[in-house]
Design a protein around this motif. Structure first.
Motif, mmCIF file in Angstrom:
data_model
loop_
_atom_site.group_PDB
_atom_site.id
_atom_site.type_symbol
_atom_site.label_atom_id
_atom_site.label_comp_id
_atom_site.label_asym_id
_atom_site.label_seq_id
_atom_site.Cartn_x
_atom_site.Cartn_y
_atom_site.Cartn_z
ATOM 1 N N THR A 290 34.458 33.759 38.863
ATOM 2 C CA THR A 290 33.322 34.519 39.002
ATOM 3 C C THR A 290 33.622 36.001 38.988
ATOM 4 O OG1 THR A 290 34.113 34.752 41.338
ATOM 5 C CG2 THR A 290 32.495 32.762 41.059
ATOM 6 N N VAL A 291 32.704 36.676 38.680
ATOM 7 C CA VAL A 291 32.826 38.236 38.773
ATOM 8 C C VAL A 291 31.968 38.640 39.948
ATOM 9 C CG1 VAL A 291 32.164 40.312 37.385
ATOM 10 C CG2 VAL A 291 32.734 38.097 36.142
ATOM 11 N N GLN B 214 33.593 41.768 31.371
ATOM 12 C CA GLN B 214 34.596 41.457 32.071
ATOM 13 C C GLN B 214 35.887 42.132 32.608
ATOM 14 O OE1 GLN B 214 35.388 37.054 31.702
ATOM 15 N NE2 GLN B 214 33.542 36.887 30.776
ATOM 16 N N ARG B 215 35.401 43.330 33.056
ATOM 17 C CA ARG B 215 36.497 44.226 33.251
ATOM 18 C C ARG B 215 36.099 45.143 34.750
ATOM 19 N NH1 ARG B 215 35.140 49.192 31.387
ATOM 20 N NH2 ARG B 215 33.735 49.170 29.407
ATOM 21 N N ASP C 48 29.014 37.670 43.902
ATOM 22 C CA ASP C 48 29.731 36.757 42.905
ATOM 23 C C ASP C 48 28.725 36.082 42.250
ATOM 24 O OD1 ASP C 48 32.178 37.521 43.911
ATOM 25 O OD2 ASP C 48 32.203 36.060 45.269
ATOM 26 N N VAL D 172 31.184 46.352 37.895
ATOM 27 C CA VAL D 172 32.096 45.170 38.165
ATOM 28 C C VAL D 172 33.206 45.763 39.255
ATOM 29 C CG1 VAL D 172 33.855 43.655 37.071
ATOM 30 C CG2 VAL D 172 31.613 44.306 35.920
ATOM 31 N N LYS E 68 31.353 33.504 35.717
ATOM 32 C CA LYS E 68 31.948 34.514 34.906
ATOM 33 C C LYS E 68 31.435 34.218 33.546
ATOM 34 C CE LYS E 68 36.965 35.850 34.160
ATOM 35 N NZ LYS E 68 38.143 35.418 34.311
ATOM 36 N N ILE F 233 37.171 40.525 39.244
ATOM 37 C CA ILE F 233 37.430 39.521 38.418
ATOM 38 C C ILE F 233 38.161 38.531 38.958
ATOM 39 C CG2 ILE F 233 37.780 38.699 36.025
ATOM 40 C CD1 ILE F 233 35.752 40.972 35.818
#
Length: 143
Positions: free
Chosen positions: A118-119, A91-92, A80, A111, A83, A114
């Motif tokens: 965090t990502v 962010q996908r 993690d 990724v 973000k 989401i």
């Protein structure tokens, strides 16, 4: 002299890589033949062992489990990050990118999830945890 695939030989292969269900991942038709130095180029261990000793014109079909191919899925490779480190377009889920690594290397990631703050990135090889099939024909061998 008996020329066959062994350590230090330059080898050219015609190949296809697919999943065990037949889904094509890559091939020489898509990406070009693969030329490498046997025993010195990083490659799946099952592939290296499976073509060791082959001669020009030989063809093999290798069914490899993850440990012989691209490794098991490593839970520690999911990490993690805040973000705000990622632009909105990254962010996908499924987005692929690279982080700068040591010595100018690039570390690829995907990724995975989401979250609110965090990502979650997946640093596993894209084929980690998968059974794969290599179909290989030796095109050329040279010292």
């Amino acid at each position: 002299m008996d020329i066959h695939v062994r350590d230090g030989m330059t080898v050219c292969l015609d190949y296809t890589i697919s999943l065990s269900d037949g889904t094509l991942i890559d091939s020489a038709q898509q990406s070009g033949t693969w030329t490498y130095i046997h025993g010195h180029t990083r490659m799946p261990s099952g592939l290296a062992q499976g073509i060791e000793g082959l001669h020009v014109g030989d063809h093999v079909r290798l069914h490899l489990v993850p440990e012989e191919a691209f490794g098991a899925l490593d839970p520690a490779a999911f990490q993690d990050f805040p973000k705000e480190r990622f632009p909105a377009g990254a962010q996908r889920v499924g987005f692929e990118g690279e982080f700068p690594g040591p010595g100018g290397t690039l570390i690829p990631y995907r990724v995975h999830a989401i979250h609110e703050a965090t990502v979650t990135l997946n640093f596993n090889h894209p084929l980690a945890g998968q059974d794969v099939v290599f179909e290989v024909t030796v095109i050329h061998i040279q010292e």
